[in-house]
Design an enzyme around this catalytic site. Structure first.
Site, PDB file in Angstrom:
ATOM      1  N   SER A   1     -23.685  -5.119 -56.007  1.00  0.00           N
ATOM      2  CA  SER A   1     -21.891  -6.004 -55.270  1.00  0.00           C
ATOM      3  C   SER A   1     -21.898  -6.763 -56.437  1.00  0.00           C
ATOM      4  CB  SER A   1     -22.421  -6.647 -54.017  1.00  0.00           C
ATOM      5  OG  SER A   1     -23.769  -7.383 -53.395  1.00  0.00           O
TER       6      SER A   1
ATOM      7  N   ASP B   1     -20.323 -15.456 -48.674  1.00  0.00           N
ATOM      8  CA  ASP B   1     -20.827 -14.579 -48.071  1.00  0.00           C
ATOM      9  C   ASP B   1     -22.549 -15.348 -47.737  1.00  0.00           C
ATOM     10  OD1 ASP B   1     -21.918 -13.538 -49.246  1.00  0.00           O
ATOM     11  OD2 ASP B   1     -20.331 -11.641 -48.882  1.00  0.00           O
TER      12      ASP B   1
ATOM     13  N   HIS C   1     -23.621 -13.323 -50.933  1.00  0.00           N
ATOM     14  CA  HIS C   1     -22.789 -13.625 -52.757  1.00  0.00           C
ATOM     15  C   HIS C   1     -22.406 -15.033 -52.390  1.00  0.00           C
ATOM     16  CE1 HIS C   1     -22.955  -9.567 -50.975  1.00  0.00           C
ATOM     17  NE2 HIS C   1     -23.156  -9.268 -52.696  1.00  0.00           N
TER      18      HIS C   1
END
Length: 364
Positions: free
Chosen positions: A49, A339, A342
């Site tokens: 991600s 978040d 990340h």
């Protein structure tokens, strides 16, 4: 024609070819300076991600983020599927090299053939070196990312021809970012691998799988490969919440596992470089720069490093970070994390530029 004229003519043709590829594919906007007669025509990306740009968008998985407030700092405020308020490290690297502002997802339905020439990302949020890691959350495994890369090679050759495609493949910088989901999710949170391995055993497994992936990538034509270390995963907000106790301190067992993996990974890259001709696999230490950002945020222009901007900042990530969550912070520039897992684009910028300055010349 004399033999010296033949050599001279061949050299001129070779130089003209390199120049034509450079002119076609490398806009003169590079922030960093490459060595003389060197070019980086593309950035090609694999992993999780941290460098996914939307490959998970149309998949049946909970690990996606193509909805607000993700992307609020992206141009047009568009949630593209990047796990960030804005751009991610692969985008920033391409920009620094003067290629383009963003590296698109290979599975983006709007991808154009011209996008292939300067690079794409095959990364999938939630993936990892351990094949169990993507299986647990129904995302694209590292081996399946290589399957997509083989398809990409065919499309690239069809678009620019075999000779130029082979030049692009050989001269590009490949970015491989994985391991944090293996450690945080598969080993420590789901605990499925703890039944089979202690931490030294699991990190051995991870490094062996990483080595296999890098060997396969080399066999497909990659030579300049940047391999990110594991981050200080125990210090990201969600892991503080899950394993940091009442005070939400860094989960030191997670960090120790990351450090052990990193030591083994660095050694493995040295071994691969010694046996693979023209291989330039470069270990990129992101552990220490990110830890410094987290431990000394004010030094880097940040205020908050133990919570994310989205919602409470303690646990929200992917589907939990949405417009129905508790309100997003008012000033994202204060935050190291977007978040609970990340970093923000601002944090990535603070990391990427120094990393490029430190490591770029190792590829030449």
């Amino acid at each position: 024609m004399s033999s010296s004229e033949v050599v001279r003519s061949s050299a001129l043709l070779s130089a003209a070819f390199v120049l034509s590829v450079s002119v076609m594919f490398l806009p003169a906007r590079a922030v960093v300076k490459l060595p003389p007669n060197e070019t980086v025509p593309a950035v090609i990306v694999f992993g999780d991600s941290i460098v996914d740009a939307g490959n998970n968008n149309n998949m049946s998985t909970l690990v996606k983020c193509n909805f607000p407030p993700y992307g609020e700092g992206f141009k047009g405020g568009i949630p593209t599927g990047r796990f960030c308020d804005g751009r991610v490290p692969s985008d920033l690297m391409a920009e620094q090299l003067g290629l383009k502002d963003i590296v698109p997802a290979y599975l983006d339905p709007n991808l154009q053939n011209q996008d292939l020439v300067t690079g794409v990302t095959f990364a999938s949020g939630g993936s990892g070196y351990d094949p169990l890691t993507p299986k647990l959350v129904s995302v694209i495994s590292m081996s399946d990312q290589l399957v997509l890369f083989k398809e990409y090679i065919g499309r690239l050759k069809g678009f620019v021809g075999e000779e130029k495609a082979n030049f692009i493949l050989a001269k590009s910088v490949y970015l491989v970012v994985a391991s944090s989901d293996d450690i945080a999710n598969t080993y420590f949170t789901a605990r499925v691998r703890q039944l089979q391995y202690d931490v030294p055993g699991y990190t051995d497994l991870m490094v062996g799988l990483a080595s296999n992936f890098l060997q396969d990538l080399y066999d497909l034509g990659a030579r300049r490969i940047a391999v990110f270390s594991a981050p200080p995963i125990g210090c990201v907000p969600s892991q503080r919440t899950l394993a940091g106790g009442a005070v939400r301190g860094c989960a030191e067992a997670y960090n120790s596992a990351a450090q052990l993996f990193n030591t083994k990974l660095s050694s493995k890259l040295d071994s691969l470089n010694s046996k693979l001709p023209h291989s330039k696999m470069v270990y990129i230490d992101v552990y220490n720069p990110l830890l410094d950002l987290i431990q000394s945020p004010a030094k880097h222009g940040f205020v908050v490093a133990d919570k994310g901007c989205c919602g409470t900042g303690n646990i929200e990530v992917a589907l939990l970070c949405n417009k129905r969550a508790a309100s997003t912070c008012t000033d994202v520039s204060d935050y190291v994390f977007w978040d609970s897992y990340h970093p923000t684009e601002k944090a990535y910028k603070a990391l990427v530029a120094p990393l490029i300055s430190k490591y770029l010349n190792k590829f030449f």
